[in-house]
Write an enzyme that holds these catalytic residues in place. Structure first.
Site, PDB file in Angstrom:
ATOM      1  N   TYR A 183       8.677 -92.060   8.200  1.00 57.01           N
ATOM      2  CA  TYR A 183       7.494 -92.915   8.212  1.00 57.01           C
ATOM      3  C   TYR A 183       6.228 -92.135   7.878  1.00 57.01           C
ATOM      4  O   TYR A 183       5.452 -92.531   7.001  1.00 57.01           O
ATOM      5  CB  TYR A 183       7.335 -93.592   9.575  1.00 57.01           C
ATOM      6  CG  TYR A 183       6.087 -94.428   9.648  1.00 57.01           C
ATOM      7  CD1 TYR A 183       6.025 -95.660   9.015  1.00 57.01           C
ATOM      8  CD2 TYR A 183       4.946 -93.969  10.319  1.00 57.01           C
ATOM      9  CE1 TYR A 183       4.866 -96.427   9.052  1.00 57.01           C
ATOM     10  CE2 TYR A 183       3.789 -94.727  10.371  1.00 57.01           C
ATOM     11  CZ  TYR A 183       3.756 -95.955   9.738  1.00 57.01           C
ATOM     12  OH  TYR A 183       2.599 -96.702   9.760  1.00 57.01           O
ATOM     13  N   LYS A 187       3.622 -92.469   4.546  1.00 51.03           N
ATOM     14  CA  LYS A 187       2.205 -92.792   4.594  1.00 51.03           C
ATOM     15  C   LYS A 187       1.352 -91.668   4.014  1.00 51.03           C
ATOM     16  O   LYS A 187       0.296 -91.911   3.410  1.00 51.03           O
ATOM     17  CB  LYS A 187       1.793 -93.107   6.039  1.00 51.03           C
ATOM     18  CG  LYS A 187       2.313 -94.445   6.525  1.00 51.03           C
ATOM     19  CD  LYS A 187       1.848 -95.573   5.612  1.00 51.03           C
ATOM     20  CE  LYS A 187       2.317 -96.920   6.054  1.00 51.03           C
ATOM     21  NZ  LYS A 187       1.856 -98.016   5.161  1.00 51.03           N
TER      22      LYS A 187
END
Length: 325
Positions: A183, A187
């Protein structure tokens, strides 16, 4: 560090009548609430998602909240290249497209590494799909920007990127896959691409701005219950409320995406996030070495490497030369 910027009234947004915006992942969470907020401005809002039933539910929920809203929905699965190209072809045929919020994404990665179209799932969803979509829609945005200033693409960053310290990327995570790494790295790559898009759009003179929004720490359990859109369990509500001092609702988080999209004070290369970083009113922040959310992702060398990887992985080349001034 927060930059001094004009006041922004989240309850009384500037009129956007005549403008057209696309939001990916508009069937739940931040995407839905951003669409609902934009619907109040008079803009024509295009909700996209991969599930037709959820799209119908989201659009119906917005119409209940804003009966006069101008909305439509389009099927778009950012994990599938064919779906991206089909939706983009439809959108390019429209008279105008003023902005896109690249919102869809995997927030809770699978415990074990999974793939979509030959790429790690979180990477494909959060990064590659949106890179390809933004490139496919650049002609539509640029044509609008040439006629009317203010065309933008908004990338969804994250406060979690402040914990990222590496310049050595392993985007596919073929070894050492971990949920958190998947994750946060995704990002980080999104923010690096946003910064690189900003540099390339400016260098080519394309009248489209690339900006970042991040929602702070926004939880569905602190958000309004909406049938078919947001229906947190009692346990989820309880756990979210325990985090009230540091968390906010998805509605509040979505105000950052909306401000990044429509506030004239937001310029190319800016970031919009909560004034308290985790929660609070949306504020324009500096994207430079003093900002721990972007200190590494804003570096040109990092952006160039991320861009080259995404071009190769998606076989997408953005048509900068065709739309430069």
């Amino acid at each position: 560090m927060a930059r001094t910027d004009p006041a922004w009234d989240t309850e009384h947004l500037p009129d956007q009548t005549g403008r057209v915006f696309l939001i990916t992942g508009a069937t739940a969470g931040l995407g839905f609430f951003a669409a609902a907020q934009l619907a109040r401005t008079g803009a024509h809002v295009i909700l996209s998602g991969r599930n037709p039933n959820r799209l119908s539910a989201s659009r119906a929920a917005i119409m209940r909240r804003v009966p006069e809203a101008s909305t439509e929905s389009i099927l778009l699965d950012v994990t599938k290249g064919g779906s991206i190209r089909s939706a983009a072809a439809t959108l390019r045929s429209r008279e105008r497209l003023d902005g896109i919020i690249l919102n869809a994404g995997v927030v809770h990665p699978p415990k074990e590494r999974e793939e979509a179209e030959g790429h790690e799932l979180v990477l494909q969803t959060n990064v590659l799909g949106h890179f390809a979509l933004a490139g496919e829609l650049l002609p539509a945005l640029a044509r609008t920007g040439l006629r009317t200033p203010g065309a933008r693409m908004v990338w969804l960053g994250s406060v979690s990127v402040a914990s990222w310290r590496s310049r050595d990327l392993a985007p596919e995570l073929e070894a050492g896959y971990k949920m958190a790494r998947a994750y946060v790295q995704s990002k980080f790559l999104v923010q690096a691409l946003a910064a690189e898009a900003d540099r390339r759009l400016r260098a080519a003179g394309v009248p489209v701005a690339s900006v970042i929004a991040h929602p702070g720490y926004s939880l569905g359990g602190r958000s309004a219950g909406i049938a078919g859109v947001n229906q947190p369990s009692r346990l989820k509500r309880f756990l979210a409320n325990l985090q009230a001092p540091i968390a906010q609702s998805k509605e509040a988080g979505a105000t950052n995406e909306v401000r990044a999209l429509i506030d004239p004070a937001v310029g190319p290369g800016d970031m919009v996030g909560p004034v308290g970083r985790l929660r609070g009113e949306p504020r324009i922040t500096d994207r430079d070495a003093r900002n721990p959310l972007t200190a590494i992702s804003a570096e040109p060398e990092v952006g160039a490497a991320a861009w080259a990887f995404c071009e190769d992985a998606t076989r997408t080349v953005w048509p900068f030369a065709r739309f430069g001034r």
